[in-house]
Design a protein around this motif. Structure first.
Motif, PDB file in Angstrom:
ATOM      1  N   ALA A  70       0.840  -1.203   0.000  1.00 20.31           N
ATOM      2  CA  ALA A  70       0.000   0.000   0.000  1.00 20.31           C
ATOM      3  C   ALA A  70       0.874   1.252   0.000  1.00 20.31           C
ATOM      4  O   ALA A  70       0.614   2.207  -0.740  1.00 20.31           O
ATOM      5  N   SER A  71       1.918   1.245   0.809  1.00 13.47           N
ATOM      6  CA  SER A  71       2.830   2.388   0.890  1.00 13.47           C
ATOM      7  C   SER A  71       3.538   2.614  -0.441  1.00 13.47           C
ATOM      8  O   SER A  71       3.660   3.760  -0.895  1.00 13.47           O
ATOM      9  N   LEU A  72       3.987   1.553  -1.071  1.00 12.71           N
ATOM     10  CA  LEU A  72       4.673   1.656  -2.361  1.00 12.71           C
ATOM     11  C   LEU A  72       3.750   2.270  -3.416  1.00 12.71           C
ATOM     12  O   LEU A  72       4.150   3.180  -4.150  1.00 12.71           O
ATOM     13  N   ARG A  73       2.514   1.805  -3.477  1.00 10.09           N
ATOM     14  CA  ARG A  73       1.578   2.355  -4.467  1.00 10.09           C
ATOM     15  C   ARG A  73       1.297   3.831  -4.202  1.00 10.09           C
ATOM     16  O   ARG A  73       1.250   4.641  -5.138  1.00 10.09           O
ATOM     17  N   LEU A  74       1.110   4.205  -2.933  1.00  4.60           N
ATOM     18  CA  LEU A  74       0.839   5.611  -2.605  1.00  4.60           C
ATOM     19  C   LEU A  74       2.044   6.498  -2.919  1.00  4.60           C
ATOM     20  O   LEU A  74       1.892   7.592  -3.466  1.00  4.60           O
ATOM     21  N   LEU A  75       3.239   6.042  -2.568  1.00  5.60           N
ATOM     22  CA  LEU A  75       4.442   6.825  -2.853  1.00  5.60           C
ATOM     23  C   LEU A  75       4.665   6.967  -4.358  1.00  5.60           C
ATOM     24  O   LEU A  75       5.035   8.040  -4.840  1.00  5.60           O
ATOM     25  N   GLY A  80       3.916  10.585  -9.293  1.00  2.00           N
ATOM     26  CA  GLY A  80       3.375  10.700 -10.640  1.00  2.00           C
ATOM     27  C   GLY A  80       3.313   9.405 -11.412  1.00  2.00           C
ATOM     28  O   GLY A  80       3.145   9.419 -12.631  1.00  2.00           O
ATOM     29  N   HIS A  81       3.423   8.266 -10.730  1.00  2.00           N
ATOM     30  CA  HIS A  81       3.410   6.960 -11.399  1.00  2.00           C
ATOM     31  C   HIS A  81       2.377   6.066 -10.727  1.00  2.00           C
ATOM     32  O   HIS A  81       2.690   5.378  -9.749  1.00  2.00           O
ATOM     33  N   GLY A  82       1.182   6.073 -11.232  1.00  2.00           N
ATOM     34  CA  GLY A  82       0.140   5.223 -10.669  1.00  2.00           C
ATOM     35  C   GLY A  82      -0.992   6.048 -10.091  1.00  2.00           C
ATOM     36  O   GLY A  82      -0.964   7.277 -10.087  1.00  2.00           O
ATOM     37  N   SER A  83      -1.989   5.329  -9.599  1.00  2.00           N
ATOM     38  CA  SER A  83      -3.200   5.950  -9.081  1.00  2.00           C
ATOM     39  C   SER A  83      -3.184   6.008  -7.557  1.00  2.00           C
ATOM     40  O   SER A  83      -2.674   5.103  -6.897  1.00  2.00           O
ATOM     41  N   TRP A  84      -3.791   7.061  -7.034  1.00  2.00           N
ATOM     42  CA  TRP A  84      -3.977   7.238  -5.597  1.00  2.00           C
ATOM     43  C   TRP A  84      -5.228   6.442  -5.238  1.00  2.00           C
ATOM     44  O   TRP A  84      -6.327   6.798  -5.642  1.00  2.00           O
TER      45      TRP A  84
END
Length: 190
Positions: A70-75, A80-84
């Motif tokens: 979860a932390s990796l996706r949020l960071l 600017g790489h991926g969805s919040w």
């Protein structure tokens, strides 16, 4: 492909060290924490925001990975790489709420100390502190948070200059060589 665990981080910032336990070789991502031994090795090397637990269990590993994901996706989204994702925000907030801490006056004038509420296990406390480190990076404007998009990297880093595209010189060299090969592959042959 077997990846050797070297734990060479770019920043020494706990939130980025936490997230950068997934790496890329070529354009394929690899998980570096596959066992309790891997987690134990990471704990020995990482800049931890709380005391290192003496031992880790399979349950600790199973708690570590979803919070890291979860932390990796949020960071990455903040870079600017991926969805919040709302689900990732909820997961991070649940980790923060599971073992909050309070700031108390310290033993000397002007000093403070942090104390967890309740009696969390050392590993649970560490996860809550790691979640807090990620929160702190995500809470304020961080225009310097970036993702190194060089081949074989994919690490999050903090830019030292506004136009910095890669985490360091080796990645810049790899990216330029890859771009050169791609450009030359499309040149007409004599």
């Amino acid at each position: 492909m077997k990846i050797e665990l070297t734990w060479a981080w770019l920043e020494g910032h706990p939130s980025l060290d936490f997230a950068n336990t997934v790496i890329r070789r070529g354009w394929t991502e690899y998980e570096l924490i596959n066992s309790t031994a891997d987690l134990d090795s990471w704990l020995d090397a990482a800049a931890l925001p709380a005391p290192r637990p003496a031992t880790v269990t399979e349950g600790d590993l199973q708690a570590f990975l979803p919070l890291r994901n979860a932390s990796l996706r949020l960071l990455r989204a903040a870079a600017g790489h991926g969805s919040w994702r709302a689900a990732d925000v909820r997961y991070l907030n649940e980790a923060l709420l599971s073992h909050p801490d309070v700031t108390l006056l310290g033993p000397t004038m002007g000093s403070v100390r942090s104390q967890p509420v309740g009696a969390p296990t050392p590993f649970t406390l560490l996860l809550a502190k790691l979640a807090a480190e990620v929160r702190d990076v995500l809470a304020g404007p961080r225009p310097d948070l970036a993702l190194c998009d060089a081949p074989s990297c994919g690490q999050l880093f903090l830019q030292r200059r506004p136009n910095q595209a890669w985490c360091g010189p080796p990645c810049g060299n790899r990216a330029r060589v890859a771009r050169h090969h791609t450009t030359n592959d499309h040149q007409p042959q004599d």
